[in-house]
Design an enzyme around this catalytic site. Sequence first.
Site, PDB file in Angstrom:
ATOM      1  N   TYR A 104       0.873  -1.176   0.000  1.00  0.00           N
ATOM      2  CA  TYR A 104       0.000   0.000   0.000  1.00  0.00           C
ATOM      3  C   TYR A 104       0.912   1.228   0.000  1.00  0.00           C
ATOM      4  O   TYR A 104       1.160   1.841   1.025  1.00  0.00           O
ATOM      5  CB  TYR A 104      -0.940  -0.029   1.211  1.00  0.00           C
ATOM      6  CG  TYR A 104      -1.863  -1.229   1.185  1.00  0.00           C
ATOM      7  CD1 TYR A 104      -3.108  -1.155   0.576  1.00  0.00           C
ATOM      8  CD2 TYR A 104      -1.461  -2.453   1.722  1.00  0.00           C
ATOM      9  CE1 TYR A 104      -3.952  -2.253   0.517  1.00  0.00           C
ATOM     10  CE2 TYR A 104      -2.292  -3.564   1.660  1.00  0.00           C
ATOM     11  CZ  TYR A 104      -3.530  -3.452   1.059  1.00  0.00           C
ATOM     12  OH  TYR A 104      -4.356  -4.554   0.983  1.00  0.00           O
ATOM     13  N   LEU A 226      21.983 -17.201  -7.548  1.00  0.00           N
ATOM     14  CA  LEU A 226      21.436 -18.507  -7.928  1.00  0.00           C
ATOM     15  C   LEU A 226      20.723 -19.203  -6.775  1.00  0.00           C
ATOM     16  O   LEU A 226      20.554 -20.424  -6.780  1.00  0.00           O
ATOM     17  CB  LEU A 226      22.562 -19.400  -8.455  1.00  0.00           C
ATOM     18  CG  LEU A 226      23.378 -18.825  -9.616  1.00  0.00           C
ATOM     19  CD1 LEU A 226      24.549 -19.739  -9.957  1.00  0.00           C
ATOM     20  CD2 LEU A 226      22.493 -18.602 -10.838  1.00  0.00           C
ATOM     21  N   ALA A 256      17.109 -11.792   2.021  1.00  0.00           N
ATOM     22  CA  ALA A 256      18.327 -12.549   1.737  1.00  0.00           C
ATOM     23  C   ALA A 256      19.127 -11.896   0.607  1.00  0.00           C
ATOM     24  O   ALA A 256      20.358 -11.791   0.679  1.00  0.00           O
ATOM     25  CB  ALA A 256      17.980 -13.992   1.370  1.00  0.00           C
ATOM     26  N   ASP A 258      19.165  -8.773  -0.250  1.00  0.00           N
ATOM     27  CA  ASP A 258      19.740  -7.519   0.236  1.00  0.00           C
ATOM     28  C   ASP A 258      20.969  -7.804   1.109  1.00  0.00           C
ATOM     29  O   ASP A 258      21.970  -7.080   1.041  1.00  0.00           O
ATOM     30  CB  ASP A 258      18.703  -6.725   1.029  1.00  0.00           C
ATOM     31  CG  ASP A 258      17.454  -6.446   0.218  1.00  0.00           C
ATOM     32  OD1 ASP A 258      17.575  -6.215  -0.995  1.00  0.00           O
ATOM     33  OD2 ASP A 258      16.348  -6.468   0.803  1.00  0.00           O
TER      34      ASP A 258
END
Length: 315
Positions: A104, A226, A256, A258
Amino acid sequence: MDVVTLGESMVLFVPEFSGSLRYSEKFERKLGGAESNVAIALARLGHDVGWVSKLGNDDLGLYIRNIIRGEGVDTSQVIFDDNYPTGVFFKEIVNGRDPNVYYYRNNSAASTLSHADIDNTYFQQAKYLHLTGITVALSASCKHALKQAIKLAKNDNDKYVVFDPNIRLKLLSEKEAKRELTEIAKDCDIVMPGLDEGKILTGENEPEGIARFFLERGSTLVIVKLGADGAYFATAEENGFVPGVPVKNIIDTVGAGDGFAAGVISGLLREWNYFDAVSLGNKIGAYALSVKGDFEGYPYWEEVNPKTNIKKITR
């Protein structure tokens, strides 16, 4: 300043129990945002980091600023807007699968970020500039702000621009993502798409082809994520696969990627070779998987500081 990153952060509401949101009655309030995740992870790894954004001049905006500032990230460039609110989103937990996420964010304060909000001097202090494709997709003014930040960095030869496409198909169609994000990527030194993102952006199916696509258009380092299999990196001179870090009990996959970006940047700041920098990225990303929340699982440097000698690269 080691790294400056720019982008939107929102308040995240996570239900107490898994299942459909329509049956959820109790929620935990958290912070979510790709760029602030990277900033927090880097700060925990011992780096001097700044986060640039706009927030609504409301309690949720103050909550976000205070959390990020409390993690040791510089928030002096955050602008509070009286006319637009802080964005929110909800995470729907589905056991055994990636969570469903509902945003939102229309007309959020961050979506009004523009090139006029960019402090030239502040951005020129950083060694690395970290950006994502989410900012490109928020609005035309956000895209211009991101381009202005890249321009400032590229005017100085000793600065590096890192770009994570971070495609959000709720914001951009595949066709729009390919057009908009490849345009941005050609001006970035380091590009790090996930495998599926790379397929969308390049039309290539294998990591080697994806990397070649971006290298031929001007990037100097491409890293293709990957998942559990690790990552593939390539430059004009070298390339290789870096194995992933096994995680037995995966709680939440969000954050993960980031953490991976932060680990890679941290390794490069320490002048590690590419293999070891990507290995650190895999390790930081793995930490995020075992904790509910976007950034809560990121480790501190003393938890991941390698005991062995790391070979450095000369650039």
